[in-house]
Design a protein around this motif. Structure first.
Motif, short mmCIF file in Angstrom:
data_model
loop_
_atom_site.label_atom_id
_atom_site.label_comp_id
_atom_site.label_asym_id
_atom_site.label_seq_id
_atom_site.Cartn_x
_atom_site.Cartn_y
_atom_site.Cartn_z
N GLY B 176 0.87 -1.17 0.00
CA GLY B 176 0.00 0.00 0.00
C GLY B 176 0.91 1.23 0.00
N LEU B 216 7.48 -1.26 18.38
CA LEU B 216 6.36 -2.06 17.89
C LEU B 216 5.95 -1.63 16.47
CD1 LEU B 216 3.10 -2.56 20.01
CD2 LEU B 216 3.08 -2.47 17.54
N TYR B 217 5.73 -0.32 16.30
CA TYR B 217 5.24 0.13 14.99
C TYR B 217 6.34 0.15 13.93
CZ TYR B 217 0.78 1.19 17.14
OH TYR B 217 -0.42 1.08 17.80
N ARG B 219 8.21 -2.17 13.27
CA ARG B 219 8.25 -3.47 12.59
C ARG B 219 7.18 -3.60 11.52
NH1 ARG B 219 8.46 -5.57 17.90
NH2 ARG B 219 6.53 -6.69 17.58
N THR B 220 6.21 -2.67 11.49
CA THR B 220 5.10 -2.88 10.56
C THR B 220 5.26 -2.18 9.23
OG1 THR B 220 3.94 -0.91 11.31
CG2 THR B 220 3.43 -2.96 12.44
N THR B 221 6.20 -1.21 9.12
CA THR B 221 6.21 -0.30 7.97
C THR B 221 4.79 0.20 7.69
OG1 THR B 221 6.07 -2.17 6.45
CG2 THR B 221 8.25 -1.27 6.82
N LEU B 222 4.35 1.12 8.53
CA LEU B 222 2.98 1.65 8.49
C LEU B 222 2.61 2.29 7.17
CD1 LEU B 222 2.84 3.36 12.02
CD2 LEU B 222 1.31 1.52 11.24
N GLU B 223 1.39 2.05 6.74
CA GLU B 223 0.88 2.71 5.54
C GLU B 223 0.22 4.04 5.91
OE1 GLU B 223 -1.74 -0.15 3.76
OE2 GLU B 223 -0.16 -1.67 3.66
N GLU B 225 -2.69 5.19 5.17
CA GLU B 225 -4.07 5.10 5.63
C GLU B 225 -4.13 4.56 7.06
OE1 GLU B 225 -6.57 3.31 2.69
OE2 GLU B 225 -8.28 3.29 4.08
N GLU B 226 -3.19 3.69 7.41
CA GLU B 226 -3.15 3.17 8.77
C GLU B 226 -2.81 4.26 9.77
OE1 GLU B 226 -1.93 -1.46 7.71
OE2 GLU B 226 -0.36 -0.01 8.21
N ILE B 229 -5.90 6.19 10.32
CA ILE B 229 -6.85 5.50 11.21
C ILE B 229 -6.40 5.63 12.67
CG2 ILE B 229 -7.70 3.21 11.94
CD1 ILE B 229 -7.63 2.41 8.96
N LEU B 230 -5.10 5.37 12.91
CA LEU B 230 -4.60 5.42 14.29
C LEU B 230 -4.77 6.82 14.88
CD1 LEU B 230 -1.37 3.23 13.87
CD2 LEU B 230 -3.45 2.59 15.13
N GLY B 232 -7.02 8.98 13.93
CA GLY B 232 -8.46 9.15 14.13
C GLY B 232 -8.90 8.57 15.47
#
Lengths: 241, 241
Positions: B176, B216-217, B219-223, B225-226, B229-230, B232
Motif C-alpha cells: 500500500g 512495535l510500529y 516493525r510494521t512499515t505503516l501505511e 491510511e493506517e 486510522i490510528l 483518528g
C-alpha cells in the motif's frame, strides 16, 4: 582449546602499495574482520607515521606485516592465491565474484595457507602478478566507476571471508516472548469493545476497521509484553469513557 | 527507457561526520557501487579540500550532497530507515546483519525512498538517532575489534546493496502507500500527548513507553491510511478525556 580459525590461514598481500595511509587503513580493515597476516611487496614507505594513524589501533596487524622484495616471496608457503582485480584480462583465469571467491579461499584455508593479492593503487595488478595467482576475484561495482580505494577493497574482501565462516551472520532475532494467538484475539476483542464505547466504531456499520487493525498488527508479530501495554492503554481509555 | 534503478532510491545519511576525509572516501565508496544520494547532518567541515581529494573523482556524489541541521530533516520523505551500528542496544529494534538489512532496504527501494544512517566516527549513533530508524543493521565483525572506519562501513553496506540488486523477473512486493517518516513522527507525538492526557503516561516518569511503542510500529512499515486510522482513534479518545 578452540580449533584454529580458518581466517588465520588467510594472508593479505599488497603489491607495491604507494600510500602509507592505505597500508594503515587496510590493517584496520583486516583487524575488524579478524585477519592477522599481511605481506607487503615493495611498499613506497613502511613503517610510516600515516600508516600508524590510519591503522587506528590495529597494532598487531602492523607488527605482523612482513616486507618482501617480490610477489614470489610474499606467496611463499601459500597453496592457493586469488588476484583481486577489476580489469578484464585477455587470457584470463577463472573469474569469481567477491562472495564466491571468498568461499573458495576459505574452504581451502580450513587446512592450508591461502592468499588474497591486491595490486598497486593507480594501476592494479600486472599481468605477470595475476599469472602467479590461481584465480581472479572481481568485486561487483558500478561499471562506469569501478575503482575502489585499496583499503575499501580489502574491507569488502575480508568482510566476505568473515561472512563465509560458518554461523557468522546468523544473528538471533531480538524478539521478546511472542504473544500467543489467543492472547492476540483477546486484544482484538478488547480493542473493538473500546472503539465502540468511545464512539469511533459504529457496531451497526463497522466497515473495515477491525480488518485493517488486524492486518496492521499481524505484520508485527506482537510480543506478550506489547499486548499487555496495548491493553493497559485501552483500560486507561475506558476509565474516561 | 530503462526502469529506474532501486539504488537511486537509497539515501546515505552521515550524522555528525567529523573527518572530511571520510566524507570524501564515503562518496567514492558510494559511487563505486552506483549510489548517488547523500545527506550530511551537521558535518564538522564540508565542503572541504580533503573531502575532494579522497572522493577521487566522485564529484557527482559530492555535488549531490545535502547538508541538514538534524536527522529529521535528513530523513524527510524517507519511508524506511536503517541504523548501522555495532553496539548492542538495551531495548533494541530488530537487528539484521549487513546482507539481510541490505535486502530489506532494497526490496522497499524498488518503489519508495529509503535511508541508511551512519553515526559519528568516535561514538556512532545515539539512542535517539537509532529510535528514528526502523531497524538496526550490524556489520559482522571481530568481536574484539569491531570498529570499522566510517567510509569502510559505507563501502560494505553499499556493496551489499549492489549485491542485492534483483535479477530480472523478481517482482516487487505489493505494498500500500507507505507513510513517510515525518508522518510517523507526527503520529508518535500525537500518541504521546494522548497518553499523557488520559493519564497512562506520566511525563515526569515516562519509563520506556514511547520507545516500546516506536519499536512495535517500526516493525510494521505503516501505511498512510493506517496512520490516519490510528490518529483518528487518538482524536476520538481525546474528545472523551
Amino acid at each position: 582449546m578452540n580449533p584454529p580459525c580458518p581466517l588465520d590461514n588467510v594472508r593479505v598481500v599488497l603489491s607495491y602499495p604507494s600510500h602509507p595511509g592505505n597500508i594503515g587503513a587496510a590493517a584496520r580493515a583486516m583487524k575488524t574482520m579478524g585477519l592477522k597476516s599481511r605481506y607487503l611487496v615493495k611498499p613506497k614507505s613502511f613503517p610510516d607515521k600515516e600508516a600508524e594513524t590510519r591503522a587506528a589501533g590495529a597494532w598487531d596487524v602492523l607488527n605482523n606485516t612482513r616486507v618482501c622484495e617480490n610477489l614470489d616471496d610474499a606467496l611463499s608457503g601459500v597453496t592457493l592465491a586469488a588476484a583481486v582485480t577489476a580489469r578484464r584480462r585477455d587470457l584470463s583465469h577463472d573469474i569469481f565474484d567477491a562472495r564466491q571467491g571468498a568461499k573458495k579461499l576459505l574452504d581451502q584455508a580450513r587446512q592450508l595457507p591461502v592468499a588474497l593479492v591486491f595490486g598497486t593503487e593507480m594501476s592494479g595488478l600486472t599481468s605477470e602478478e595475476v599469472s602467479k595467482c590461481q584465480f581472479i576475484v572481481h568485486i561487483p561495482a558500478n561499471p562506469a566507476y569501478s575503482s575502489l580505494n585499496l583499503a575499501s577493497a580489502v574491507q569488502v574482501m575480508t568482510y566476505e571471508l568473515r561472512m563465509a565462516l560458518p554461523n557468522v551472520g546468523d544473528l538471533p532475532p531480538s524478539l521478546g516472548t511472542l504473544a500467543s494467538l489467543d492472547e492476540i484475539e483477546l486484544f482484538y476483542c478488547h480493542f473493538e469493545k473500546t472503539m465502540i464505547n468511545c464512539g469511533f466504531l459504529d457496531p451497526e456499520n463497522p466497515k473495515l476497521l477491525m480488518r485493517r487493525i488486524r492486518r496492521l498488527y499481524s505484520r508485527t508479530t506482537l510480543e506478550k509484553e506489547e499486548v499487555s501495554i496495548l491493553r493497559g492503554i485501552l483500560n486507561s481509555f475506558e476509565k474516561h469513557t
